[in-house]
Write an enzyme that holds these catalytic residues in place. Structure first.
Site, mmCIF file in Angstrom:
data_model
loop_
_atom_site.group_PDB
_atom_site.id
_atom_site.type_symbol
_atom_site.label_atom_id
_atom_site.label_comp_id
_atom_site.label_asym_id
_atom_site.label_seq_id
_atom_site.Cartn_x
_atom_site.Cartn_y
_atom_site.Cartn_z
ATOM 1 N N ASN A 71 -5.007 8.934 1.701
ATOM 2 C CA ASN A 71 -5.404 8.369 2.993
ATOM 3 C C ASN A 71 -5.882 9.428 3.977
ATOM 4 O O ASN A 71 -7.040 9.463 4.344
ATOM 5 C CB ASN A 71 -4.238 7.603 3.615
ATOM 6 C CG ASN A 71 -4.201 6.151 3.188
ATOM 7 O OD1 ASN A 71 -5.078 5.693 2.468
ATOM 8 N ND2 ASN A 71 -3.185 5.436 3.628
ATOM 9 N N GLU A 72 -4.950 10.278 4.428
ATOM 10 C CA GLU A 72 -5.312 11.256 5.436
ATOM 11 C C GLU A 72 -4.303 12.397 5.487
ATOM 12 O O GLU A 72 -3.216 12.314 4.924
ATOM 13 C CB GLU A 72 -5.415 10.617 6.830
ATOM 14 C CG GLU A 72 -4.096 10.291 7.482
ATOM 15 C CD GLU A 72 -3.479 8.985 7.064
ATOM 16 O OE1 GLU A 72 -2.267 8.984 6.784
ATOM 17 O OE2 GLU A 72 -4.179 7.961 7.007
ATOM 18 N N ASP A 75 0.814 -1.204 0.000
ATOM 19 C CA ASP A 75 0.000 0.000 0.000
ATOM 20 C C ASP A 75 0.857 1.268 0.000
ATOM 21 O O ASP A 75 0.487 2.271 -0.597
ATOM 22 C CB ASP A 75 -0.927 0.001 1.215
ATOM 23 C CG ASP A 75 -2.093 -0.966 1.056
ATOM 24 O OD1 ASP A 75 -2.321 -1.441 -0.078
ATOM 25 O OD2 ASP A 75 -2.768 -1.261 2.058
ATOM 26 N N ASN A 101 -6.516 6.621 10.895
ATOM 27 C CA ASN A 101 -7.811 6.969 11.474
ATOM 28 C C ASN A 101 -8.353 5.854 12.364
ATOM 29 O O ASN A 101 -8.873 6.111 13.459
ATOM 30 C CB ASN A 101 -8.804 7.271 10.351
ATOM 31 C CG ASN A 101 -10.231 7.383 10.844
ATOM 32 O OD1 ASN A 101 -10.634 8.387 11.415
ATOM 33 N ND2 ASN A 101 -11.023 6.340 10.617
ATOM 34 N N ASP A 158 -3.151 16.777 21.144
ATOM 35 C CA ASP A 158 -1.945 16.546 20.347
ATOM 36 C C ASP A 158 -2.115 16.952 18.892
ATOM 37 O O ASP A 158 -1.168 17.417 18.258
ATOM 38 C CB ASP A 158 -1.541 15.070 20.416
ATOM 39 C CG ASP A 158 -0.925 14.703 21.758
ATOM 40 O OD1 ASP A 158 -0.720 15.619 22.582
ATOM 41 O OD2 ASP A 158 -0.667 13.509 21.996
ATOM 42 N N SER A 199 -6.672 3.525 13.939
ATOM 43 C CA SER A 199 -5.875 3.387 15.156
ATOM 44 C C SER A 199 -6.208 4.472 16.175
ATOM 45 O O SER A 199 -5.967 4.304 17.367
ATOM 46 C CB SER A 199 -4.377 3.431 14.817
ATOM 47 O OG SER A 199 -3.984 4.727 14.403
ATOM 48 N N ALA A 201 -6.727 3.223 7.930
ATOM 49 C CA ALA A 201 -5.308 3.433 8.219
ATOM 50 C C ALA A 201 -5.152 4.094 9.600
ATOM 51 O O ALA A 201 -5.674 3.598 10.596
ATOM 52 C CB ALA A 201 -4.683 4.264 7.105
#
Length: 277
Positions: A131-132, A55, A173, A159, A175, A171
């Site tokens: 992804n992000e 990926d 997100n 944070d 976690s 992905a």
């Protein structure tokens, strides 16, 4: 029989990581495709990009060809276990070639993220994410206003903040405790990173699904250095005025073949696996 002109052939680029298994597979594909009358190997303006690795390699290829998204399609070969962006394993090259020969240009398309960073001096920087995109403050706790569709939603302290695409929902997100979205849902997901929640400071504390028509704005309230991550790339900026997130008008497209793996099969394979009932 008249030989095909190279302009009539399907233009294919092969992008691979540096691992031995990927290099060996790349050499095999090159040898086959170079002598195939239906295909023309080139990294310039390809019709199809084949990635070999995983990926992460497909993420890199996406950013290499993100200006060509209107016509390019991707297909991934994984040299490990099945990934979220890869339809083929390394031992399925013959199946891939068979499917490419019968390809009729069909595609499966997913939304991507547009990120616009405005600095305190007025400069604007625009990026795309598959992804992000995340923002964190380096020196101290990040304090930022979260604005959704022009509504001041909350003042965040913690944070950082992550905004993901549907494909990116599995992905980083996930976690962070975010939800898994099917990639055909055109929405963004905002997820807090270690927010402060007590009697003095309060945020929603859960991920938020934002529809395509709405824009997310993050407005930092403190000067200083901020780390912005766009997929697998990281940037540091001082004095960020605001960051805007929205669904991009372009999408990423994959070659639609009989081997295109169901999204739910990918989720099951990655996080649950086989089990006895």
């Amino acid at each position: 029989m008249t030989q095909m002109n190279f302009t009539d052939k399907i233009k294919i680029a092969i992008i691979a990581n540096g691992k031995f298994q990927s290099k060996r597979l790349t050499a095999k594909l090159f040898a086959i495709l170079r002598n195939d009358d239906d295909f023309y190997l080139t990294k310039k303006n390809p019709d199809i990009v084949i990635t070999i690795g995983g990926d992460g390699m497909l993420l890199s290829a996406f950013h290499m060809y993100e200006k060509c998204l209107d016509h390019v399609r991707f297909v991934g070969i994984h040299t490990g276990h099945l990934g979220f962006y890869t339809d083929y394993r390394d031992f399925e090259v013959d199946k891939l070639l068979e499917n490419l020969h019968s390809d009729k240009g069909e595609r499966v398309s997913y939304p991507i993220l547009k990120v616009t960073v405005t600095l305190a001096d007025g400069r604007q920087l625009t990026s795309r994410a598959l992804n992000e995109a995340t923002i964190r403050r380096i020196e101290k706790t990040m304090v930022a206003d979260v604005v959704i569709n022009k509504v001041h939603f909350e003042r965040f302290r913690g944070d950082g903040i992550s905004v993901s695409t549907p494909t990116g929902s599995t992905a980083y997100n996930k976690s962070l405790g975010g939800a898994v979205l099917h990639p055909t849902i055109e929405a963004l997901q905002l997820t807090e990173i270690s927010s402060l929640n007590n009697r003095v400071f309060r945020t929603l504390g859960s991920s938020i699904i934002v529809p395509k028509k709405d824009k997310i704005e993050i407005v930092p309230k403190r000067l200083g250095s901020y780390v912005l991550s766009i997929d697998n790339k990281t940037y540091t900026h001082r004095n960020v005025a605001k960051i805007e997130y929205e669904i991009d008008r372009k999408k990423i497209s994959f070659v639609s073949t009989p081997s295109h793996t169901s999204f739910w099969e990918r989720v099951k394979d990655a996080f649950i696996g086989d089990f006895d009932s």
